[in-house]
Design an enzyme around this catalytic site. Sequence first.
Site, PDB file in Angstrom:
ATOM      1  N   HIS A   1       0.817  -1.232   0.000  1.00 22.38           N
ATOM      2  CA  HIS A   1       0.000   0.000   0.000  1.00 22.38           C
ATOM      3  C   HIS A   1       0.847   1.276   0.000  1.00 22.38           C
ATOM      4  O   HIS A   1       0.311   2.372  -0.107  1.00 22.38           O
ATOM      5  CB  HIS A   1      -0.946  -0.014   1.221  1.00 22.38           C
TER       6      HIS A   1
ATOM      7  N   ASP B   1      -2.690   1.496  -4.770  1.00 18.98           N
ATOM      8  CA  ASP B   1      -3.939   1.830  -4.077  1.00 18.98           C
ATOM      9  C   ASP B   1      -5.013   0.773  -4.372  1.00 18.98           C
ATOM     10  O   ASP B   1      -4.867  -0.056  -5.278  1.00 18.98           O
ATOM     11  CB  ASP B   1      -4.414   3.248  -4.435  1.00 18.98           C
TER      12      ASP B   1
END
Length: 279
Positions: A249, A253
Site C-alpha cells: 500500500h 492503491d
Amino acid sequence: TKEDVLNYVAMGKKAQPSSEEEIVNTTYPKDKLVPLSMIQKSMFKTMTRSLKIPHLGYSDEYVLDNVIAFRNSINDYIAKNNHFSFNKISFMPIFIKSFSIALKQFPILNACVIDGDDANTAKLKFRGSHNISIAMDTPGGLVVPNIKNIQAKSIFEIASDIQRLQEAGKKNTISPNDFQEGTITLSNIGIIGGSFLSPVVVSSEVCIAAIGKIQKVPRFENVKDEVTGQVVEKIVGKHITTVSFCADHRVIDGATVARFSEKWKNLLENPVLLSAELR
Ligand code: CAO
C-alpha cells in the site's frame, strides 16, 4: 536470498529429507526444542522482511463455470492428441495466463520497490517480463519458484513448466534460477481447501493473489422460462472461487487492485475474451 537458494539446492543434493525436516514432521509425546528446517529458515527471513510492507487487502468472488468448460475442452483435445508430456491440465495454467494478460494493463503490479526505506530515495522498478511466482506445497514445505516470461508463453507451455516444477519440488531439486527474478505471486491454496487467504507480499514484489477452493454454491440468475418465455429470477448452482489480493500500500492503491481484479475476473468468466487476447 542467494543463501536461501543455496541451502535449498544443498537439501536437494541430499535426495532425502534433512534430519531437520524429519524432526519437524514427527509427532512428539513430550515437549522438545527443535531448530527450524531449511525452508522454515527461509520463510522466517522472507516474511520478516515483508513486515515492513503495509498490506492492502482486497477480495472478490469469481464465477468459474465457463472456465471449467474451457478447461474440459482443452483436456478433451489433450486426450485425443498424444504429443503432450501431460495427460491433462489443471486450472493453474489458465489462471496464470489470464493473470498475465490482465497484468499487461497494470504494469505497476509487476513492479518492485527499490531503496524503499525512505520515500525520497525509493524508486519503482518496472519489469518487462511477467515472471509469475507460484506458491507450491512440497513435502519439505512452502517454496515459491517462478515461471518466466509468461507473457510470451502458451497455456500448454505453462502447464509443462508447472509439471517440471512440481516434479522437482517433490525431490527438493528446483533449480536456483527458478527462484530468482519473480515479479508477482499467485497462490492456489484452494487445492488444499479454504476460501479466503491473507497472503503476504514479498519485498521483491508489490502484489500477491490467492485463489480459494472452487465450490458449487446457489446464486441468483435471470433465466428464460422455457414454457412462458419470460425472464425470471431463479436460484441456480454456480461454481465460484474467492480470490484474495494483498498489495504493497506504499505504492499501490485499492482502486488499482480492484480494476486489475475486474479485468482478470472478466477474462476467467468469459474465456472467449481470454482466447481473443492470446498471442
Ligand atoms: N479448488 C478446488 N480444486 C482445485 C483448485 C481449486 N482452487 N485448483 C485446482 N484444483 C484441482 C484441479 O481441478 C485438479 O483436480 P482434477 O484434475 O481432478 O480436476 C487438481 O486440483 C490439480 O491439482 P495439482 O496440484 O496437480 O495442480 P495445479 O496445477 O492446479 O496446482 C500447485 C499446482 C503447485 C499450485 C499446487 O499443487 C499447490 O502446491 N498449491 C498449494 C499452494 C499453497 O500452498 N499456497 C499457500 C501459500 S502461503 O503459505
